[in-house]
Design an enzyme around this catalytic site. Structure first.
Site, PDB file in Angstrom:
ATOM      1  N   LYS A  54       3.736  -1.910  -4.816  1.00  0.00           N
ATOM      2  CA  LYS A  54       2.762  -0.842  -5.020  1.00  0.00           C
ATOM      3  C   LYS A  54       3.384   0.538  -4.788  1.00  0.00           C
ATOM      4  CE  LYS A  54      -1.070  -3.053  -6.060  1.00  0.00           C
ATOM      5  NZ  LYS A  54      -2.270  -3.065  -5.235  1.00  0.00           N
ATOM      6  N   GLU A  80     -13.586 -21.929 -11.199  1.00  0.00           N
ATOM      7  CA  GLU A  80     -13.870 -20.548 -11.597  1.00  0.00           C
ATOM      8  C   GLU A  80     -13.776 -20.312 -13.098  1.00  0.00           C
ATOM      9  OE1 GLU A  80     -11.737 -17.746  -9.148  1.00  0.00           O
ATOM     10  OE2 GLU A  80     -12.019 -18.954  -7.350  1.00  0.00           O
ATOM     11  N   TRP A 106     -10.373  -2.496  -5.201  1.00  0.00           N
ATOM     12  CA  TRP A 106     -10.090  -2.667  -6.621  1.00  0.00           C
ATOM     13  C   TRP A 106     -11.197  -2.101  -7.497  1.00  0.00           C
ATOM     14  CZ3 TRP A 106      -7.783  -8.326  -6.390  1.00  0.00           C
ATOM     15  CH2 TRP A 106      -6.557  -8.255  -5.723  1.00  0.00           C
ATOM     16  N   CYS A 123      -2.425 -12.800  -0.096  1.00  0.00           N
ATOM     17  CA  CYS A 123      -1.188 -13.171  -0.771  1.00  0.00           C
ATOM     18  C   CYS A 123      -0.253 -11.985  -0.879  1.00  0.00           C
ATOM     19  CB  CYS A 123      -1.486 -13.734  -2.162  1.00  0.00           C
ATOM     20  SG  CYS A 123      -2.495 -12.681  -3.191  1.00  0.00           S
ATOM     21  N   HIS A 137       3.545 -18.472  -9.358  1.00  0.00           N
ATOM     22  CA  HIS A 137       3.974 -17.509 -10.366  1.00  0.00           C
ATOM     23  C   HIS A 137       5.109 -18.041 -11.227  1.00  0.00           C
ATOM     24  CE1 HIS A 137       2.037 -15.270  -7.119  1.00  0.00           C
ATOM     25  NE2 HIS A 137       1.609 -14.482  -8.075  1.00  0.00           N
TER      26      HIS A 137
END
EC number: 2.1.1.14
Length: 792
Positions: A112, A485, A562, A644, A695
């Site tokens: 970030k 989901e 967010w 995470c 990932h």
């Protein structure tokens, strides 16, 4: 005359033209020349927007094909040596390989940009790094603007901030040792700009707003003494927090002006005015570059007029930071509620506001009377609107007591009741929540949103997907199940659409990284839950199995972080409102028979202020909000949370204070190193360290996961360990997902068998494991992209 300028403009285009051009190039559907043409068109359009509004200079060099830090690394010629590239001959294909990886090398690490939701590529430095220059793209952009007759003001990330944000994979290497060579690279850049007749260069040094050790502060003195000789005037820009404590020292630097952020830190103005040298300009960031609300122009003018009287032509006006962090334009928001739209300003509208401020100061209020009246009307509308303040929400908030944030019993008592109720084996297996979002699932959601299928058919299709997910989990032998989901586009928008106080744009896209754009929802008013959001789905999923089914919710801090958040009340207040809405859902899930409820908080650490002195205040209200959301249930109901891609060691007391019964975390890439902090801290509750990296498409072996579990048992007693992947599985395919989960279950069973053979449920704590050979954790301190809000 006060000058007007911006620190940067969104590069993606108002229709995400850059994203689509990038992805077409990656697919081989566009040539490099075609991609460059799209980029040039966007730059010209954005410069013209600035020129049309009378800004004194236009920002160049703020464009990047992927990321501005990566582009600066290329410009300096400091490419990671492991790629074996020649910086002077760098192609766009090679540039993108640095960001995305190739068959031989993984991508550069991404993390970030300060405390924003933008990600940058982290430079990799060592003693052999050179700064001999790279492609000429930066200079070509300045040439383009000059050829159009525009006053170009190139933008560069400053040398100290560049080094601060870099990393070295060589233990003990001091990045500051590279400063002399790095400054030679910067001087070459400034020399070339001077040769083009550039008058001003903007040097961004947001690191000046951080807690810096003396050596790093000394680096500013060294850097700018060297750069002063290069020629163009330098505007040293700070943003995202106050730099007031460094104002006296910074004012002594041989630069020609300073930019400060008066949106985040209005209190710093006096310190900078007092310290400002007589020759220097002061650029005031008075329009919020990170949020989407219209500026109260009259209030800002009241602040600016005394400064103008003192500084005269040395006063510059700008947004607080680059406009990269807000959407491009409101022009395409044709479905947005008219009243809500009237309160907003995206990047283009912020240019209009900046122009109004400049004209009011340089001419008179009468010249911009209509614009000022519109600003007044928008502010009055927000204050008076019945959709913003809801008395019942305010009353409920006022009635919250400290005890409401506490569970009925301490963890040691709760966990015994939960073990009795759930009857789980040692090392219970579960997943983090989402399962693969197949093309069929996405098509079903899109068809329902377009009105092509009705609610009943949509429900039937989603339930069919849930049934598939439940059957697969039972076949795999997982102990605690999830519904998968299938109905959720992402973990924030899905809930926001069902909460009052949230609004949604059609085209409010913001770049997260590369071609990935996010469309944050808008919290415009008091938040409350009008009706249950997930209860029917969870109840249906639980009806399909005898095993515990997790209810899946997003926590209040992630919902806050967010989103674009209202600026008319403290963020802590909005967080408490969100917490109460989630608390209602948690209690209803419990009433529906859901015995395990997960409240995800991947963004908890992202909210930390830049200055450590401000951490305690944030963590206090953030942890309280989580506890408030989770504490309404009985002892037998087990509360999980998930985080995470984060560095937890410096906030472990706060994580423990959240008092979740189980926390699941990312640890596989660091070979369980992250878990050591929890062990050293003696984290009291249960923990699920991720045993494989979601990932990567690679399916880890049973043996590899067993080794990670063995290592975890050296840190945390087995009776407090869970076994799970690192994160949700929505981005993976079913084939690899089932294979990886089957191996994960086998690894857990193998370790159970070994423990049982010893007649032990404890594991002797060994000395600290040897340093991991795995790569350092990417996105350190940030939520991973699998947990990010809906992106496209």
């Amino acid at each position: 005359m006060a000058r007007t300028h911006i620190l940067g403009f969104p590069r993606i285009g108002e229709r995400r033209e850059l994203k689509f051009a990038q992805e077409a190039f990656w697919r081989g559907d566009r040539t490099e020349a075609e991609l460059r043409d799209v980029a040039a068109q966007l730059r010209r359009r954005h410069w013209q927007l600035q020129a049309d509004r009378g800004l004194d200079t236009v920002a160049t060099g703020d464009f990047a094909y992927y990321d501005q830090m990566l582009s600066l690394t290329a410009l300096l010629g400091a490419l990671p040596r492991r790629f074996g590239l020649d910086p002077a001959r760098l192609t766009l294909t090679q540039y993108f390989e640095l960001a995305r990886g190739n068959r031989e090398q993984p991508a550069m690490e991404m993390t970030k940009w300060f405390d924003t939701n933008y990600h940058y590529l982290v430079p990799e430095l060592d003693a052999e790094t050179t700064f001999d220059g790279g492609p000429a793209w930066f200079f070509e952009e300045a040439d383009e603007a000059l050829a159009l007759g525009l006053r170009a003001r190139p933008v560069l990330i400053g040398p100290v901030t560049y080094l601060w944000l870099s990393k070295s994979h060589v233990a003990g290497f001091d990045r500051l040792a590279l400063l002399p060579q790095l400054l030679q690279g910067y001087r070459r850049i400034l020399d070339q700009l001077k040769a083009r007749g550039i008058e001003w260069v903007q040097i961004d040094e947001p690191a000046l707003c951080l807690d810096l050790e003396p050596a790093w502060l000394d680096a500013f003195d060294t850097a700018y003494a060297a750069l002063r000789e290069a020629g163009p005037k330098l505007l040293l820009a700070t943003y995202f927090d106050t730099a007031a404590d460094h104002a006296q020292r910074a004012a002594a630097l041989p630069v020609d002006g300073f930019h400060i952020d008066l949106v985040r830190a209005p209190e710093q103005l006096a310190a900078w005015q007092a310290a400002l040298p007589a020759h220097a300009v002061l650029s005031l960031g008075v329009i919020d570059g990170r949020n989407i609300w219209r500026t109260d122009l009259r209030r800002v003018l009241d602040t600016l007029r005394p400064v103008q009287a003192a500084l005269g032509e040395r006063l510059w006006l700008a947004p607080s930071c680059s406009l990269l962090h807000v959407p491009v334009s409101l022009a395409h928001e044709v479905r947005l509620d008219v009243e809500l739209k009237s309160w907003l300003a995206f990047a283009t509208e912020k240019l209009d506001e900046l122009s109004v401020l400049g004209r009011a100061l340089n001419q008179s209020d009468a010249v911009v009377a209509e614009a000022l009246a519109a600003s007044d009307a928008a502010q009055a509308s927000r204050r008076a609107s019945r959709r913003v303040v809801k008395p019942r929400v305010q009353q409920r908030l006022a009635a919250v007591s400290a005890g409401m944030a506490d569970r009925a019993s301490p963890f040691a008592e709760r966990i015994e009741r939960q073990r009795q109720a759930l009857q789980l084996p040692l090392l219970p297996t579960t997943t983090i929540g989402s399962f693969p979002q197949t093309a069929a699932i996405r098509q079903t959601r899109a068809a329902f949103k377009r009105g092509e299928i009705g609610a009943l058919e949509y429900l039937e299709r989603i339930r069919a997907e849930i049934a598939v997910a439940v059957r697969k989990q039972e076949a795999l032998g997982l102990d605690v199940l999830v519904h998968g989901e299938a109905e959720r586009n992402d973990m924030v928008e899905y809930f926001g659409e069902q909460l009052c106080g949230y609004g949604f744009t059609e085209n409010g896209w913001v770049q997260s990284y590369g071609s990935r754009c996010v469309k944050p929802p808008v919290i415009y008013g008091d938040v409350y839950r009008p009706e249950p959001m997930t209860v029917d789905t969870a109840r249906y999923a639980q009806s399909l199995t005898e095993r515990p089914m997790k209810g899946m919710l997003t926590g209040p801090i992630t919902m806050l972080q967010w989103s674009f958040v209202r600026d008319d009340q403290p963020r802590a207040t909005t967080a408490r409102q969100l917490a109460l809405a989630i608390r209602d859902e948690v209690c209803d899930l419990e009433q529906a028979g859901i015995r395990v409820i997960q409240i995800d908080e991947p963004a908890l650490r992202e909210g930390l202020p830049l200055r450590r002195a401000d951490w305690d205040a944030y963590l206090d209200w953030a942890v309280t909000a989580f506890r408030l959301s989770a504490s309404g249930v009985q002892d037998q109901t087990q509360i999980h949370t998930h985080m995470c891609y984060a560095e937890f060691n410096d906030i472990l007391p706060a994580i423990a204070a959240m008092d979740a019964d189980v926390i699941t975390i990312e640890t596989s890439r660091s070979a369980m190193e992250l878990l050591e902090g929890f062990g050293d801290f003696d984290y009291p509750n249960e923990i699920g360290p991720g045993v494989y990296d979601i990932h990567s498409p690679r399916v880890p072996s049973v043996q590899a996961m067993e080794r990670l579990l063995d290592r975890a048992c050296e840190v945390v007693p087995p009776q407090r360990l869970w076994v799970n992947p690192d994160c949700g599985l929505k981005t993976r395919g079913w084939e690899e997902t089932e294979a990886a989960l089957a191996n994960m279950v086998s690894a857990a069973r193998a370790l159970r068998a070994r423990l049982s053979a010893r007649g032990a449920t404890t594991w002797k704590r060994l000395s600290k494991p040897a340093a991991a050979t795995a790569a350092a954790v990417p996105h350190a301190g940030n939520a991973c992209t699998a947990c990010a809000t809906h992106a496209n």
